[in-house]
Scaffold this active site. Structure first.
Site, PDB file in Angstrom:
ATOM      1  N   HIS A  13      45.066  83.471  77.726  1.00  0.00           N
ATOM      2  CA  HIS A  13      46.179  82.704  78.296  1.00  0.00           C
ATOM      3  C   HIS A  13      45.737  81.257  78.454  1.00  0.00           C
ATOM      4  CE1 HIS A  13      50.023  82.206  80.496  1.00  0.00           C
ATOM      5  NE2 HIS A  13      49.347  81.198  81.062  1.00  0.00           N
ATOM      6  N   CYS A  14      46.104  80.442  77.485  1.00  0.00           N
ATOM      7  CA  CYS A  14      45.830  79.013  77.562  1.00  0.00           C
ATOM      8  C   CYS A  14      46.922  78.304  76.774  1.00  0.00           C
ATOM      9  CB  CYS A  14      44.437  78.693  77.012  1.00  0.00           C
ATOM     10  SG  CYS A  14      44.124  79.423  75.403  1.00  0.00           S
TER      11      CYS A  14
ATOM     12  N   SER B 164      56.083  75.482  78.635  1.00  0.00           N
ATOM     13  CA  SER B 164      57.490  75.095  78.784  1.00  0.00           C
ATOM     14  C   SER B 164      57.725  73.626  78.420  1.00  0.00           C
ATOM     15  CB  SER B 164      57.963  75.370  80.212  1.00  0.00           C
ATOM     16  OG  SER B 164      57.200  74.614  81.130  1.00  0.00           O
TER      17      SER B 164
ATOM     18  N   TYR C  10      57.135  85.835  82.412  1.00  0.00           N
ATOM     19  CA  TYR C  10      56.612  85.093  83.570  1.00  0.00           C
ATOM     20  C   TYR C  10      57.692  85.053  84.649  1.00  0.00           C
ATOM     21  CZ  TYR C  10      53.979  81.383  86.029  1.00  0.00           C
ATOM     22  OH  TYR C  10      53.261  80.649  86.937  1.00  0.00           O
TER      23      TYR C  10
ATOM     24  N   ASP D 263      44.139  79.847  81.623  1.00  0.00           N
ATOM     25  CA  ASP D 263      45.346  79.061  81.921  1.00  0.00           C
ATOM     26  C   ASP D 263      45.131  77.563  81.701  1.00  0.00           C
ATOM     27  OD1 ASP D 263      48.053  78.710  82.763  1.00  0.00           O
ATOM     28  OD2 ASP D 263      47.350  78.168  84.772  1.00  0.00           O
TER      29      ASP D 263
ATOM     30  N   ASN E  88      50.798  71.801  86.100  1.00  0.00           N
ATOM     31  CA  ASN E  88      51.282  71.653  87.479  1.00  0.00           C
ATOM     32  C   ASN E  88      50.221  71.915  88.555  1.00  0.00           C
ATOM     33  OD1 ASN E  88      54.037  71.127  86.641  1.00  0.00           O
ATOM     34  ND2 ASN E  88      54.056  73.284  86.012  1.00  0.00           N
TER      35      ASN E  88
HETATM   36  C1  0GY Z   1      51.208  78.927  83.301  1.00  0.00           C
HETATM   37  C2  0GY Z   1      51.930  78.549  84.500  1.00  0.00           C
HETATM   38  C3  0GY Z   1      52.795  77.531  84.647  1.00  0.00           C
HETATM   39  C4  0GY Z   1      53.402  76.774  83.593  1.00  0.00           C
HETATM   40  C5  0GY Z   1      53.789  77.284  82.420  1.00  0.00           C
HETATM   41  O1  0GY Z   1      54.906  77.173  80.412  1.00  0.00           O
HETATM   42  C6  0GY Z   1      54.551  76.545  81.405  1.00  0.00           C
HETATM   43  O2  0GY Z   1      54.810  75.368  81.600  1.00  0.00           O
HETATM   44  O3  0GY Z   1      53.537  78.525  82.110  1.00  0.00           O
HETATM   45  C7  0GY Z   1      53.196  77.163  86.001  1.00  0.00           C
HETATM   46  O4  0GY Z   1      53.556  75.999  86.239  1.00  0.00           O
HETATM   47  O5  0GY Z   1      53.150  78.045  86.903  1.00  0.00           O
HETATM   48  O6  0GY Z   1      50.982  80.105  83.065  1.00  0.00           O
HETATM   49  O7  0GY Z   1      50.850  78.042  82.545  1.00  0.00           O
END
Ligand code: 0GY
Length: 297
Positions: free
Chosen positions: A27-28, A73, A152, A249, A254
């Site tokens: 997960h990265c 995202s 998620y 991660d 954030n």
């Molecule tokens: C993660 C967690 C976060 C962000 C995203 O796709 C993303 O922007 O997953 C988060 O802000 O909790 O797993 O990267």
């Protein structure tokens, strides 16, 4: 959108724990570089570039062999940055995409050829504007053979997610265990509910990841070394050893207020996977089955 943000450690420590050969950081993410891969106009955060070279340098520094790059995202449904990173990895990375549910079969096949093995459904309101369950189910039914779905969500919506999860026709991986409140301990309501979910299907996997998020000082937790996380999560890994995968991660979207040291994150592994056999399952055997199944044949 305000200034670009850095949320990763500039010189993470070298971990005391040595991952076994073949270990996967499952997960990265990669961010940009923005001049080649602009962020989505709907992005909820605007990070500094964190490209494949930095990711692969971290992989080597921490002692991992491979990466699974999860589309973040901030890049919306344009998976170009993720695909570019996979292409540069010399076979050492695969990925999880985020797609427009109307994606064609041809486009899905192209993602497969580019190393994608799953798609992600993100239900965090602070990250995405909408999460249409009906459309997600339609695309989940059209995935290439062997793919899975990554979901998620946060613990407070687990109940309302149950019908949707039941209807997904392929294996499922839950990011960060659905973000339980780890201060409740291993038998608290959040992890009890999560176990009930795991017991409902044998093909639900999870990531016992992100002590930095789930045990953060800013969230009322203890912070590094994340003792509440270790206490709550170790029994889950012990009880579901074939269904967990682990990741850093990085680059920690954030997390600018409480940037984790990646070496310390790796040192969480032996605290939640407390035997050599559990570590082998978590870091090598399980992610290889999901992302490089041809190596298991
Ligand atoms: C993660 C967690 C976060 C962000 C995203 O796709 C993303 O922007 O997953 C988060 O802000 O909790 O797993 O990267």
């Amino acid at each position: 959108m305000s200034d670009r943000v850095t949320s990763w450690h500039s010189s993470p420590s070298r971990p005391n724990f040595t991952p076994p050969p073949g270990a996967v950081d499952a997960h990265c993410h990669v961010f940009g570089p923005m001049d080649r891969f602009p962020f989505s106009s709907k992005a909820k955060y605007l990070p500094e570039d964190a490209g494949p070279e930095a990711l692969f340098a971290l992989r080597d520094h921490l002692g991992f062999s491979r990466n699974v790059i999860v589309q973040a995202s901030c890049h919306g449904t344009d998976n170009s940055a993720t695909l570019d990173a996979i292409a540069r990895s010399q076979g050492k990375a695969r990925g999880v995409a985020v797609v427009d549910p109307a994606i064609s079969e041809t486009e899905l096949a192209a993602l497969h050829d580019g190393g994608i093995r799953g798609i992600r459904f993100n239900f965090l309101k602070r990250l995405v504007d909408n999460a249409p369950k009906d459309k997600f189910l339609e695309v989940a039914a059209r995935l290439p053979a062997g793919w899975h779905v990554v979901i998620y969500f946060e613990a407070d919506i687990l109940d309302e997610m149950r019908g949707f999860i039941d209807a997904i026709p392929v294996p499922i991986v839950i990011d960060h265990m659905g973000r339980p409140d780890v201060s409740q301990g291993p038998n608290g309501p959040d992890l009890r509910a999560f176990r009930t979910l795991l017991d409902s299907r044998e093909d639900i996997w999870f990531k016992p990841t992100c002590p930095d998020r789930l045990d953060a000082i800013k969230e009322g937790g203890g912070g590094d070394p994340w003792d509440a996380f270790a206490n709550a999560v170790a029994p889950l890994v012990a009880d579901y050893p074939q269904r967990c995968i682990w990741g850093t991660d990085w680059p920690h979207p954030n997390m600018a207020d409480e940037i984790p040291d990646d070496g310390h994150l790796v040192d969480m592994i032996p605290r939640i996977a407390t035997t050599v056999q559990l570590q082998q399952s978590l870091l090598v055997d399980n992610p290889t089955r999901l992302y490089w199944p041809e190596l298991c044949e």
